[in-house]
Design a protein around this motif. Structure first.
Motif, short mmCIF file in Angstrom:
data_model
loop_
_atom_site.label_atom_id
_atom_site.label_comp_id
_atom_site.label_asym_id
_atom_site.label_seq_id
_atom_site.Cartn_x
_atom_site.Cartn_y
_atom_site.Cartn_z
N VAL A 111 28.39 17.80 86.21
CA VAL A 111 27.10 18.45 85.97
C VAL A 111 27.31 19.81 85.33
N CYS A 112 28.28 20.56 85.81
CA CYS A 112 28.59 21.85 85.18
C CYS A 112 29.01 21.65 83.73
N ALA A 113 29.81 20.63 83.46
CA ALA A 113 30.23 20.35 82.08
C ALA A 113 29.03 19.96 81.22
N PHE A 114 28.07 19.24 81.79
CA PHE A 114 26.88 18.86 81.03
C PHE A 114 26.02 20.09 80.73
N LEU A 115 25.94 21.03 81.66
CA LEU A 115 25.23 22.28 81.39
C LEU A 115 25.90 23.03 80.24
N ASP A 116 27.23 23.01 80.21
CA ASP A 116 27.95 23.61 79.09
C ASP A 116 27.66 22.86 77.79
N LEU A 117 27.56 21.54 77.85
CA LEU A 117 27.20 20.73 76.69
C LEU A 117 25.86 21.18 76.13
N ILE A 118 24.88 21.37 77.01
CA ILE A 118 23.54 21.81 76.56
C ILE A 118 23.63 23.18 75.89
N ALA A 119 24.32 24.11 76.53
CA ALA A 119 24.43 25.46 75.96
C ALA A 119 25.14 25.42 74.61
N TRP A 120 26.17 24.59 74.49
CA TRP A 120 26.85 24.45 73.21
C TRP A 120 25.88 23.87 72.16
N GLY A 121 25.17 22.82 72.55
CA GLY A 121 24.24 22.19 71.62
C GLY A 121 23.12 23.11 71.19
N GLU A 122 22.59 23.88 72.11
CA GLU A 122 21.51 24.81 71.79
C GLU A 122 22.00 26.02 71.01
N GLY A 123 23.32 26.18 70.95
CA GLY A 123 23.89 27.26 70.16
C GLY A 123 23.94 28.59 70.87
N THR A 124 23.72 28.59 72.17
CA THR A 124 23.72 29.86 72.91
C THR A 124 25.09 30.24 73.43
N ASP A 125 25.95 29.25 73.63
CA ASP A 125 27.30 29.52 74.13
C ASP A 125 28.27 28.60 73.41
N ASN A 126 28.40 28.84 72.10
CA ASN A 126 29.20 27.95 71.27
C ASN A 126 30.37 28.64 70.59
N GLY A 127 30.62 29.90 70.94
CA GLY A 127 31.69 30.64 70.31
C GLY A 127 31.33 31.23 68.96
N ILE A 128 30.15 30.92 68.47
CA ILE A 128 29.67 31.45 67.18
C ILE A 128 28.54 32.44 67.41
N GLN A 129 27.57 32.05 68.20
CA GLN A 129 26.40 32.87 68.51
C GLN A 129 26.83 34.11 69.29
N PRO A 130 26.41 35.30 68.87
CA PRO A 130 26.72 36.49 69.66
C PRO A 130 26.04 36.41 71.04
N THR A 131 26.78 36.77 72.06
CA THR A 131 26.25 36.82 73.42
C THR A 131 27.14 37.76 74.22
N ARG A 132 26.54 38.45 75.14
CA ARG A 132 27.31 39.31 76.05
C ARG A 132 27.53 38.62 77.39
N ASP A 133 26.82 37.48 77.59
CA ASP A 133 26.79 36.88 78.92
C ASP A 133 26.72 35.36 78.85
N ASP A 134 27.66 34.73 78.16
CA ASP A 134 27.78 33.26 78.13
C ASP A 134 26.49 32.55 77.70
N GLY A 135 25.68 33.20 76.87
CA GLY A 135 24.45 32.59 76.37
C GLY A 135 23.22 32.82 77.22
N TYR A 136 23.39 33.37 78.40
CA TYR A 136 22.24 33.62 79.28
C TYR A 136 21.32 34.70 78.72
N ASP A 137 21.78 35.44 77.74
CA ASP A 137 21.03 36.58 77.19
C ASP A 137 20.56 36.37 75.75
#
Length: 162
Positions: free
Chosen positions: A14-40
């Motif tokens: 389930v944690c990995a699937f949450l990461d999948l969603i964040a990667w897909g949405e582009g919030t925590d994909n290593g490209i999008q700027p974020t200070r907090d793993d996409g939560y911001d």
């Protein structure tokens, strides 16, 4: 990585699937700027400060011809945040943990939690496509990720396929 522990989230898959969603949405994909793993992250790429409440910024998306209030790691709209904050009795604001809790509730409502826990990720992606525009078949007119790329993000996050 989600802020909820695997135990609280329903397992490592389930944690990995949450990461999948964040990667897909582009919030925590290593490209999008974020200070907090996409939560911001606010839709369109801006960042917000503080988690007292949903940032409630309406952003014009010219390519889609719409306004959006999507924010956070899972790009939750403000109206949905208000609903889930009340229905789940969430205290403490739009915190990373509460963003995780809302995403988990959306997964439950899609009846995909058992699929995720059992490693049936393609089925879970299909079931959750109405909740996240980045999932294949969502049909919102936004960029949809390929299943193979999503499965690779899931595997990088430690998810195990059936």
């Amino acid at each position: 990585m989600p802020r909820l522990s695997p135990t609280a989230a329903g397992g490592a898959n389930v944690c990995a699937f949450l990461d999948l969603i964040a990667w897909g949405e582009g919030t925590d994909n290593g490209i999008q700027p974020t200070r907090d793993d996409g939560y911001d992250v606010i839709v369109g790429g801006a960042l917000f400060d503080g988690y007292a409440d949903h940032p409630r910024r309406s952003v014009w998306l010219p390519a889609l011809g719409i306004w959006s209030t999507a924010a956070g790691r899972y790009q939750i709209l403000s109206r949905y945040w208000d609903h889930y904050r009340a229905s789940l009795g969430l205290a403490g604001g739009f915190t990373p943990e509460n963003q995780d809790r809302v995403a988990l509730q959306l997964i439950r409502e899609c009846r995909a939690l058992g699929d995720i826990q059992s490693g049936r990720i393609e089925q879970a992606i299909h079931k959750c496509r109405s909740r996240w525009a980045s999932l294949p078949g969502a049909g919102y007119g936004q960029h949809e990720q390929q299943v193979g790329s999503l499965l690779a993000a899931y595997a990088r996050a430690g998810g195990v396929l059936a």
